[in-house]
Design a protein around this motif. Structure first.
Motif, PDB file in Angstrom:
ATOM      1  N   UNK A 193       0.811  -1.216   0.000  1.00  0.00           N
ATOM      2  CA  UNK A 193       0.000   0.000   0.000  1.00  0.00           C
ATOM      3  C   UNK A 193       0.848   1.272   0.000  1.00  0.00           C
ATOM      4  N   UNK A 194       2.113   1.173   0.403  1.00  0.00           N
ATOM      5  CA  UNK A 194       2.972   2.363   0.453  1.00  0.00           C
ATOM      6  C   UNK A 194       3.591   2.702  -0.911  1.00  0.00           C
ATOM      7  N   UNK A 195       3.335   1.847  -1.906  1.00  0.00           N
ATOM      8  CA  UNK A 195       3.895   2.091  -3.235  1.00  0.00           C
ATOM      9  C   UNK A 195       3.193   3.274  -3.903  1.00  0.00           C
ATOM     10  N   UNK A 196       3.796   3.885  -4.905  1.00  0.00           N
ATOM     11  CA  UNK A 196       3.179   5.022  -5.615  1.00  0.00           C
ATOM     12  C   UNK A 196       1.879   4.595  -6.315  1.00  0.00           C
ATOM     13  N   UNK A 202      -1.394  -0.542 -11.353  1.00  0.00           N
ATOM     14  CA  UNK A 202      -1.042  -1.710 -12.156  1.00  0.00           C
ATOM     15  C   UNK A 202      -1.327  -3.010 -11.406  1.00  0.00           C
ATOM     16  N   UNK A 203      -1.077  -3.021 -10.103  1.00  0.00           N
ATOM     17  CA  UNK A 203      -1.322  -4.222  -9.298  1.00  0.00           C
ATOM     18  C   UNK A 203      -2.822  -4.507  -9.189  1.00  0.00           C
ATOM     19  N   UNK A 204      -3.621  -3.441  -9.022  1.00  0.00           N
ATOM     20  CA  UNK A 204      -5.081  -3.635  -8.960  1.00  0.00           C
ATOM     21  C   UNK A 204      -5.606  -4.116 -10.310  1.00  0.00           C
ATOM     22  N   UNK A 205      -5.063  -3.537 -11.391  1.00  0.00           N
ATOM     23  CA  UNK A 205      -5.465  -3.981 -12.725  1.00  0.00           C
ATOM     24  C   UNK A 205      -5.149  -5.450 -12.946  1.00  0.00           C
ATOM     25  N   UNK A 206      -3.988  -5.887 -12.480  1.00  0.00           N
ATOM     26  CA  UNK A 206      -3.616  -7.298 -12.612  1.00  0.00           C
ATOM     27  C   UNK A 206      -4.565  -8.192 -11.825  1.00  0.00           C
ATOM     28  N   UNK A 207      -4.961  -7.713 -10.636  1.00  0.00           N
ATOM     29  CA  UNK A 207      -5.888  -8.493  -9.813  1.00  0.00           C
ATOM     30  C   UNK A 207      -7.238  -8.636 -10.507  1.00  0.00           C
ATOM     31  N   UNK A 208      -7.707  -7.570 -11.143  1.00  0.00           N
ATOM     32  CA  UNK A 208      -9.011  -7.617 -11.808  1.00  0.00           C
ATOM     33  C   UNK A 208      -8.999  -8.513 -13.049  1.00  0.00           C
TER      34      UNK A 208
END
Length: 288
Positions: A193-196, A202-208
């Protein structure tokens, strides 16, 4: 053929619309391998847990059937009716004694050997011979024999329908497994969560992508294949229903040609020969 066209259209239109709207395939291509590993891995594991080895083999073979279509073609229905015509005609004209040698050893029968493709279907041959054997044992009540045949048909159809049912269950579970993969991706995102914002996006997009793939595979591929296989199983069941119709009509005292005509009415419309075509086939049937 239509299945291949459908798959091409599915991928072309879904991903084409995504690209035309400004989407980029980089995120999907990057996330797809591990998301598919989680979704398909869980799906295959659940499939193995839920089904017997026979159903698993039938399901895998069912994909080939979806492309090839029903195994019974117009000529096969003609052959079946010609076979039943010769059997019922022999029984009516020469008596049950003349029929015994044919039904006891169909592999050596001069009548059965004329129709090799029908001979390869063990259920069809057993179904015909067992029913005729009941008739030779003086069980001549059409209603009793029809009821006994109906039970055999229901049993066979139930067993044949287990493969498409198993595939449909897999299709029903894939969207939920896609959510599982997506939740794992969100858990991973929350740990960073501390990442920019750009990295988190990009991580949320990958999860979706996991949710997308679960729904896409379920309703775009596995579900339609299950429906297609179920339709093929239903159509192939008509082949055996014809046997019941002809033999029961024979028991009611109809002439062999009339019994065959009654059976012709049960043939699926796409493969149904006309009355004239059936007349020609019966006339051309090799004499015993």
């Amino acid at each position: 053929m239509f299945q291949i066209i459908g798959i091409v259209l599915l991928f072309g239109l879904v991903f084409g619309s995504f690209l035309m709207s400004g989407g980029k395939m980089d995120v999907i291509l990057h996330a797809a391998p591990h998301e598919l590993m989680a979704i398909l891995g869980a799906g295959v594991a659940a499939f193995l847990m839920a089904n017997s080895i026979g159903v698993i083999k039938s399901s895998l073979g069912g994909f080939g059937k979806c492309f090839a279509g029903p195994k019974w073609k117009k000529q096969d229905y003609k052959d079946l009716l010609s076979l039943l015509f010769q059997l019922t005609k022999t029984m009516k004209s020469k008596g049950v004694i003349a029929l015994e040698s044919h039904i006891e050893k169909p592999g050596e029968s001069s009548i059965f050997q004329k129709y090799p493709k029908v001979m390869k279907d063990h259920f069809a041959i057993d179904f015909i011979c067992d029913t005729l054997r009941m008739m030779t044992m003086n069980l001549e009540d059409p209603h009793q024999i029809e009821d006994a045949m109906e039970k055999q048909l229901e049993k066979h159809h139930h067993e044949a329908a287990m493969a498409p049912h198993a595939l449909q269950n897999l299709a029903d579970g894939l969207p939920a497994l896609g959510i599982v993969a997506a939740v794992l991706g969100i858990i991973k995102t929350m740990g960073a969560i501390t990442e920019p914002p750009a990295v988190l996006g990009e991580m949320i997009g990958s999860a979706l992508v996991g949710t997308f793939l679960g729904v896409f595979l379920a309703y775009g591929l596995v579900g339609p294949f299950a429906a297609r296989l179920n339709a093929i199983v239903d159509e192939e069941a008509a082949f055996y229903k014809i046997i019941q119709s002809v033999l029961v009509a024979h028991l009611h005292g109809n002439a062999a040609q009339i019994s065959v005509e009654i059976g012709r009415g049960d043939i699926p419309s796409a493969a149904q020969p006309s009355f004239a075509e059936m007349e020609e086939a019966l006339a051309a049937a090799p004499a015993d």
